[in-house]
Structure formats: C-alpha cells, structure tokens
Motif scaffolding. Structure first.
Motif, short mmCIF file in Angstrom:
data_model
loop_
_atom_site.label_atom_id
_atom_site.label_comp_id
_atom_site.label_asym_id
_atom_site.label_seq_id
_atom_site.Cartn_x
_atom_site.Cartn_y
_atom_site.Cartn_z
N ILE A 1 96.96 -42.77 -88.59
CA ILE A 1 96.01 -41.80 -88.04
C ILE A 1 94.94 -42.59 -87.29
O ILE A 1 94.20 -43.37 -87.90
CB ILE A 1 95.37 -40.97 -89.17
CG1 ILE A 1 96.48 -40.30 -90.01
CG2 ILE A 1 94.40 -39.94 -88.59
CD1 ILE A 1 95.97 -39.69 -91.31
N SER B 1 93.98 -44.66 -83.27
CA SER B 1 94.61 -45.72 -82.47
C SER B 1 93.60 -46.78 -82.07
O SER B 1 93.65 -47.32 -80.97
CB SER B 1 95.23 -45.11 -81.21
OG SER B 1 94.18 -44.63 -80.38
N CYS C 1 99.08 -41.43 -84.36
CA CYS C 1 98.54 -40.12 -83.96
C CYS C 1 97.06 -40.28 -83.59
O CYS C 1 96.23 -40.63 -84.44
CB CYS C 1 98.61 -39.14 -85.12
SG CYS C 1 100.27 -38.69 -85.56
N GLU C 2 96.74 -40.03 -82.33
CA GLU C 2 95.37 -40.21 -81.84
C GLU C 2 94.83 -38.87 -81.34
O GLU C 2 95.46 -38.22 -80.51
CB GLU C 2 95.36 -41.26 -80.71
CG GLU C 2 94.07 -41.33 -79.93
CD GLU C 2 92.83 -41.58 -80.78
OE1 GLU C 2 92.83 -42.56 -81.53
OE2 GLU C 2 91.89 -40.76 -80.71
N ALA D 1 87.38 -47.55 -79.95
CA ALA D 1 86.18 -48.14 -79.34
C ALA D 1 86.51 -49.16 -78.26
O ALA D 1 85.61 -49.82 -77.73
CB ALA D 1 85.28 -48.74 -80.40
N LEU E 1 82.57 -49.19 -74.28
CA LEU E 1 82.06 -49.44 -75.64
C LEU E 1 82.20 -50.94 -75.92
O LEU E 1 81.44 -51.73 -75.38
CB LEU E 1 82.80 -48.56 -76.65
CG LEU E 1 82.64 -47.03 -76.39
CD1 LEU E 1 83.58 -46.21 -77.24
CD2 LEU E 1 81.20 -46.57 -76.61
N ASP F 1 95.29 -34.44 -83.21
CA ASP F 1 94.21 -34.47 -84.22
C ASP F 1 94.81 -34.18 -85.59
O ASP F 1 95.28 -33.06 -85.86
CB ASP F 1 93.17 -33.39 -83.83
CG ASP F 1 91.94 -33.45 -84.71
OD1 ASP F 1 91.79 -34.45 -85.44
OD2 ASP F 1 91.13 -32.51 -84.64
N VAL F 2 94.82 -35.19 -86.46
CA VAL F 2 95.38 -34.99 -87.80
C VAL F 2 94.37 -34.22 -88.64
O VAL F 2 93.22 -34.64 -88.78
CB VAL F 2 95.72 -36.34 -88.45
CG1 VAL F 2 96.17 -36.15 -89.89
CG2 VAL F 2 96.80 -37.06 -87.65
N GLN G 1 73.68 -53.42 -74.14
CA GLN G 1 73.79 -52.78 -75.46
C GLN G 1 72.45 -52.80 -76.16
O GLN G 1 71.73 -53.81 -76.10
CB GLN G 1 74.83 -53.53 -76.30
CG GLN G 1 75.09 -52.84 -77.62
CD GLN G 1 76.16 -53.56 -78.43
OE1 GLN G 1 76.07 -54.76 -78.63
NE2 GLN G 1 77.16 -52.84 -78.89
N ASN H 1 84.36 -41.14 -79.80
CA ASN H 1 85.11 -41.61 -80.96
C ASN H 1 84.47 -41.03 -82.21
O ASN H 1 83.36 -41.43 -82.59
CB ASN H 1 85.10 -43.15 -80.98
CG ASN H 1 85.85 -43.75 -82.16
OD1 ASN H 1 86.16 -43.05 -83.12
ND2 ASN H 1 86.11 -45.03 -82.09
N LEU I 1 82.52 -42.99 -84.91
CA LEU I 1 81.21 -43.60 -84.65
C LEU I 1 80.14 -42.54 -84.95
O LEU I 1 79.44 -42.03 -84.07
CB LEU I 1 81.12 -44.10 -83.20
CG LEU I 1 82.29 -45.01 -82.77
CD1 LEU I 1 82.21 -45.35 -81.29
CD2 LEU I 1 82.32 -46.29 -83.62
N PRO J 1 77.75 -47.78 -84.11
CA PRO J 1 78.89 -48.49 -83.51
C PRO J 1 79.80 -49.12 -84.55
O PRO J 1 80.90 -49.56 -84.22
CB PRO J 1 78.22 -49.56 -82.64
CG PRO J 1 76.89 -49.80 -83.26
CD PRO J 1 76.46 -48.48 -83.86
N GLY K 1 90.40 -49.46 -90.93
CA GLY K 1 89.40 -49.19 -89.89
C GLY K 1 88.06 -49.82 -90.23
O GLY K 1 87.87 -50.44 -91.29
N PRO L 1 83.47 -53.78 -89.27
CA PRO L 1 83.66 -53.50 -87.85
C PRO L 1 83.99 -54.73 -87.03
O PRO L 1 84.01 -55.85 -87.55
CB PRO L 1 82.31 -52.94 -87.44
CG PRO L 1 81.34 -53.59 -88.36
CD PRO L 1 82.06 -53.76 -89.67
#
Ligand SMILES: Cc1cc2nc3c(=O)[nH]c(=O)nc-3n(C[C@H](O)[C@H](O)[C@H](O)COP(=O)(O)OP(=O)(O)OC[C@H]3O[C@@H](n4cnc5c(N)ncnc54)[C@H](O)[C@@H]3O)c2cc1C
Length: 536
Positions: free
Chosen positions: A12, A14, A35-36, A44, A60, A258-259, A397, A462, A465, A470, A503, A510
């Motif tokens: 779930i 990408s 699945c994205e 990101a 990003l 969208d899961v 940034q 995203n 986030l 971030p 993730g 991150p």
C-alpha cells in the motif's frame, strides 16, 4: 488489472520504502502489486517541470545521500544501473552563510581541514572526525538495522567489546546529547557551529533536542564522505527504475488506487480493498506504507487491534510543517558574501545557532520564526540538466514552521484563523525571499517563475505528510529507533499475521534510504533469495 491474479505481496503506497520493498521481493521471485492512491507513483519523490518548460524541479525531496550510502542501493545497484539510473555527485555538498561569516564542507578532507583552519577549528574538526569515524559502522548499524532481529544483538556485542561496559554506558549518554552543548564544547567559531548545526533539522530535530548531537555528527560525517548525490534527470528516474524491476518480474503498479481496507482471512492479512470496491488478493504478505493512524484506525477493523496498539497509534505525533519554494532563474545565483557558494549543493542561510534554536522553538510553540533557517538547494550544481543552458533553479526548504499558527515572532504577519491560508503563505514566502535576497544579489531580477508550497499543499500531495510534516511523524527521541512507529516497540510487525508496517513513520524513519522497505523485504524473502542463488 486482473482481480483474479494472486499476488505474493501487495504494498500500500508507492514511496521509496514501498518501491524498494517491491523491487527486493521481485528480485526474489515474488509477484508484487503496488497500490498508490495518487495518480503518480513516488510519494515524496515528485519530479516535475512545474514552473516553465525545461526547468526540472524536485517538488518535495531532492537529495539522495541516504539512498546512495545505504544498503538498499548496494543491493539493487546492478538492476538500477541496467535501467539507466545514474547518480552525479559534487565535491562541495554543503555550506553556510551566517552573521559571522561563511564556510564550506567538502568531500576532500584536506580542503575541509583548510576551511576549518581558517576558522581556528582545524583540530576540533579533525578530533571530532577522528573520534567519530571508528564508530560510524555502529552509528549506521543502529540507524539502519532491524532492531527486532538477532543481528542487532550482534551490534550490541560488538559495541560492548569495543568500548567495555562503562564505555557503552557513556556512549549511551553521547547518543542522547543535544547538539548545542556539544557544538559549544567542540568548536570555537560560530561559523563552524552554524555549518553543522542545521543538519539536525534534516532529521526533524532542533539543536536543543536530545539526540541531535549524534544526528549532527552522523549526517556531517556522511556528507563529508558521501557528498550530495542526485540522479541525473531527477528522482523520477529512480522511481521509474524501481517500478521497472517490479514489472519485469510479473508485478504490477496500480495508481488512483486508494486502499480503504486490509482484507483478513483466518486472522491473516490476505489482500486489500480499494475505495472503488475492487479487491486484490495476496498469498504471503501485505505491506502498509501509511501512518500509524491510517493503518490502525482506518484500514484494519477495530476488533483486530489490541487496546495498547490502538492507544500508541492514537498518541503518535506529527512534527513541524515544511514550506517549499521553487524558483526558475534566468541565470545562476550570485552570492554576495561568498561567491564560492554558487558551486555548493545545499547552503544554509541563517544568523547562527542562536537563530536556529529560536526558530525551532518558535515553530514548536506555534509561531512563525522571524529569522528562519533557509535551506537553499542548487540542484544544477550537481546535475546541470535540470535547467536550460545558462539558466538555473533553486529549491528552497523551510523546516521551522508551525502546523497551526498562533502568531508571528516578527509581529508582521497576522495569524488569521491559524491556518496556512494563501495570504499567510505568500507573506511568509516574501519574508524568506527578502532575507535571501540580501545574500543572492540577483535573486529577484533573475526569477522567471516561482511556486510556493505550504503545509496544506504538501499534505495534499502525499497523505502521509500529515499537516505538512515532511517526516511523517515527530522524530524526537521518544518516537525514534525502538519507539518508531509505536511506543509499544513492535517494530515493523503488526498484531495481524502477514501484515507489515513500513514507511517514514516506522524505523529507521524518514529520508530516501528506503530502510524500512529493505528490512522487511529482506526478512520476508530471505529463503526465496537463497533458493534463487542456489538454483543459479
Ligand atoms: C518537502 C520534502 C523534502 C524532503 N527532502 C528530502 C531530501 O532531500 N532527501 C531525503 O533523503 N529525504 C527528504 N525528505 C524526506 C523523504 O522524502 C521522505 O521521508 C520519504 O520519501 C518517505 O518515503 P516513504 O517510503 O515513507 O513514502 P512516502 O513518500 O511518504 O509515500 C507514501 C505513499 O503512500 C501513498 N498512500 C498512503 N496511504 C495510502 C492508501 N491508503 N492507499 C494507497 N496509497 C496510499 C501516498 O499517496 C504516498 O504516495 C523530504 C520530504 C519532504 C516532504
């Protein structure tokens, strides 16, 4: 897409972790479905000619030292090379412009020593590197290891053998020290301190946070050794190459997917359901690259989540918000106080460590900082293909921003209803560009086009986030290492068999390292990989 197809694994999301996991599993012979929910993969990593034709912006994330220096790239390099991914690097990865002067950190150790010598800090820098470099294997091990695997005990044993019991306890204290007192003890010049301190921001920390000295040392050493690599053509080239590995091994990518539910069969994860009602089944694993709240409050049925996990997921916090400004320029920037900065990939512009500390504290309290730390990325320095010949781009940034605005430290911008309205965002961006214009003399005259992304826009790009954070979760020490994603220290395992959590919200946190995806994919496919190697 064939709903009857039985995948080995469904992932779930990408982002980098999902794609690394998918690629590693694919190489082991697994059939993977990604699945994205967005219309494009990459999370990101988002490369777009967003201002003008020929100007390629990383909307990003931009810089890839974590990926290039990490184990996922080492593992996938041959396959990525075959698919046209080429990294370029620079000898001048980072620099600083501050009230007391300027400095550059080079990948050439003699040049860096020369720079610190000019600041009367040559011995301080060399001592720091001399003391820290022998510990780098353990530092990277700690930040990259599967903390819930027996191999981590080996890491602890090596550390104990090297330092002894007392030394190990002292190392624990060293790991927790904030950057500010360490910098004051280690360096004389305020410029040396300002050169290194802002790097803690890039791990979601401030100079007063526990653990920020360790993070500053790790990142400084990593940059000094590894530079600031970027893929030629942008991060999208990495995304495409990873997806190509997955597809070449009978896997699939589904966008606009969208899961909304993880399907369960006999108490084990068996597939996913999408918002449009389609379902897809997997035999061996489901990996969720989501926030803890989405995983435990939305995708899983309530009765499957034990009370302590539910409570830990509820308590997972998000950190400060990001603001990004992208400029297309008619010519390269001209740096007033130190023209050498034109060749530096990432320049921090700030008053000094004091303003850094003040800005982080202001943002934590809900205030817009008066003198924010401006992270000025110059991608064309490394990859000139990002802009037409003779022209340039800047990636700005800002990391010291509140999610909800209670006021302005400079007393200039009205907080309105506390949200990042277009008016607040534009005023804040003007403050940044005015301050930066004091350093880059042609900033205004050379600007051809500009895009400003506030926390609201960043979250819209995203969903992970949250509030524009971030890093998909506050990275202070109570939410890091064994306590990421949950204080219950369950790592990437979940209470549901065959369901794994990956993730940025999970360990090792991150960044573009792809660490969590790599750890979980390796754990799952070890036997398949071994079988493949033996068959060869
Ligand atoms: C502005 C910014 C600048 C940064 N700069 C850098 C940098 O220069 N270098 C660096 O190393 N790091 C940088 N980072 C951090 C780094 O980019 C991220 O930590 C990293 O990319 C996160 O990867 P991830 O694997 O967690 O997935 P993400 O990139 O967060 O992607 C997750 C994906 O999952 C999808 N998703 C979520 N829920 C669902 C669902 N239910 N169904 C389907 N899809 C779903 C989302 O749409 C998203 O595409 C930056 C981050 C930001 C925001």
């Amino acid at each position: 897409m064939d709903q009857e197809k039985q995948y080995d694994a469904i992932i779930i999301g990408s982002g980098i972790n999902a794609l690394v996991a998918g690629a590693v599993m694919s190489i082991a012979g697994w059939q993977v479905l990604i699945c994205e929910r967005n219309d494009k993969p990459g999370g990101a990593i988002r490369t777009e000619q967003a201002t003008l034709p020929g100007f390629t912006h990383e909307m990003l994330s931009s810089w890839h030292p974590l990926f290039v220096g990490g184990p996922a790239y080492a593992f996938l390099k041959d396959e990525l090379d075959k698919r046209g991914l080429v990294y370029k690097n620079t000898e001048a990865p980072t620099g600083v412009i501050c009230d007391d002067g300027s400095a550059i950190l080079f990948t050439d150790s003699e040049k860096t020593s020369g720079e610190f010598a000019r600041l009367s800090d040559k011995a301080s820098w060399e001592n720091m590197m001399g003391e820290f470099t022998p510990k780098l294997d353990l530092a990277f091990g700690l930040l990259g290891a599967d903390l819930w695997h027996a191999s981590s005990l080996k890491l602890a044993r090596v550390a104990r053998k090297r330092f002894g019991t007392r030394g190990l306890i002292a190392t624990g204290a060293e790991l927790l020290e904030p950057a500010q007192p360490w910098l004051d003890r280690q360096f004389k010049s305020p410029v040396s301190k300002a050169l290194l301190a802002p790097w803690a921001l890039h791990n979601g920390m401030g100079p007063d946070d526990a653990g920020s000295a360790f993070i500053t040392k790790v990142i400084s050493a990593a940059i000094a050794f590894g530079g600031m690599p970027v893929p030629i053509g942008g991060g999208v080239v990495l995304v495409d190459a990873l997806i190509s590995i997955i597809k070449d091994n009978a896997g699939d990518l589904l966008t606009n997917a969208d899961v909304v539910k993880i399907l369960i069969d006999k108490k084990k994860a068996s597939g996913v359901e999408l918002a449009d009602g389609r379902t897809f089944m997997s035999q061996k694993a489901v990996l969720a690259s989501t926030t803890p709240q989405v995983l435990y409050q939305k995708l899983l049925e309530n009765n499957l989540v034990p009370a302590e996990i539910k409570s830990a997921a509820n308590n997972f916090r998000y950190g400060r918000a990001a603001v990004q400004i992208h400029l297309a320029l008619s010519e390269p920037p001209i740096w007033k106080n130190d023209p050498r900065m034109k060749d530096v990939a990432v320049v921090h512009v700030l008053d000094g460590v004091g303003s850094l500390s003040e800005s982080v504290n202001a943002a934590n309290r809900g205030y817009l900082p008066a003198r924010p730390t401006i992270v000025v990325g110059q991608p064309c320095v490394v990859d000139p293909s990002r802009a037409p010949e003779g022209k340039s781009i800047i990636w700005i940034q800002l990391q010291e921003n509140p999610q909800v605005i209670k006021g302005d430290l400079a007393n200039e911008i009205s907080k309105g209803d506390g949200s990042w309205s277009q008016e607040v965002l534009n005023s804040y961006a003007d403050r940044i560009l005015d301050q930066l214009g004091d350093q880059i003399t042609n900033l205004k005259s050379a600007t051809l086009a500009k895009i400003v992304l506030g926390p609201r826009e960043i979250e819209a790009m995203n969903i992970n986030l949250v509030g524009g954070d971030p890093y998909s979760g506050d990275c202070r020490i109570d939410q890091f290492a064994p306590w990421r994603p949950l204080t219950t220290a369950t790592g990437h395992r979940t209470p549901v068999k065959k369901l794994w959590h990956i993730g940025a919200s999970t360990h090792p946190g991150p960044g573009l390292g792809g660490g969590s995806g790599f750890i979980v994919a390796q754990k799952l496919t070890k036997k398949s990989l071994l079988r493949k190697i033996l068959q060869k």
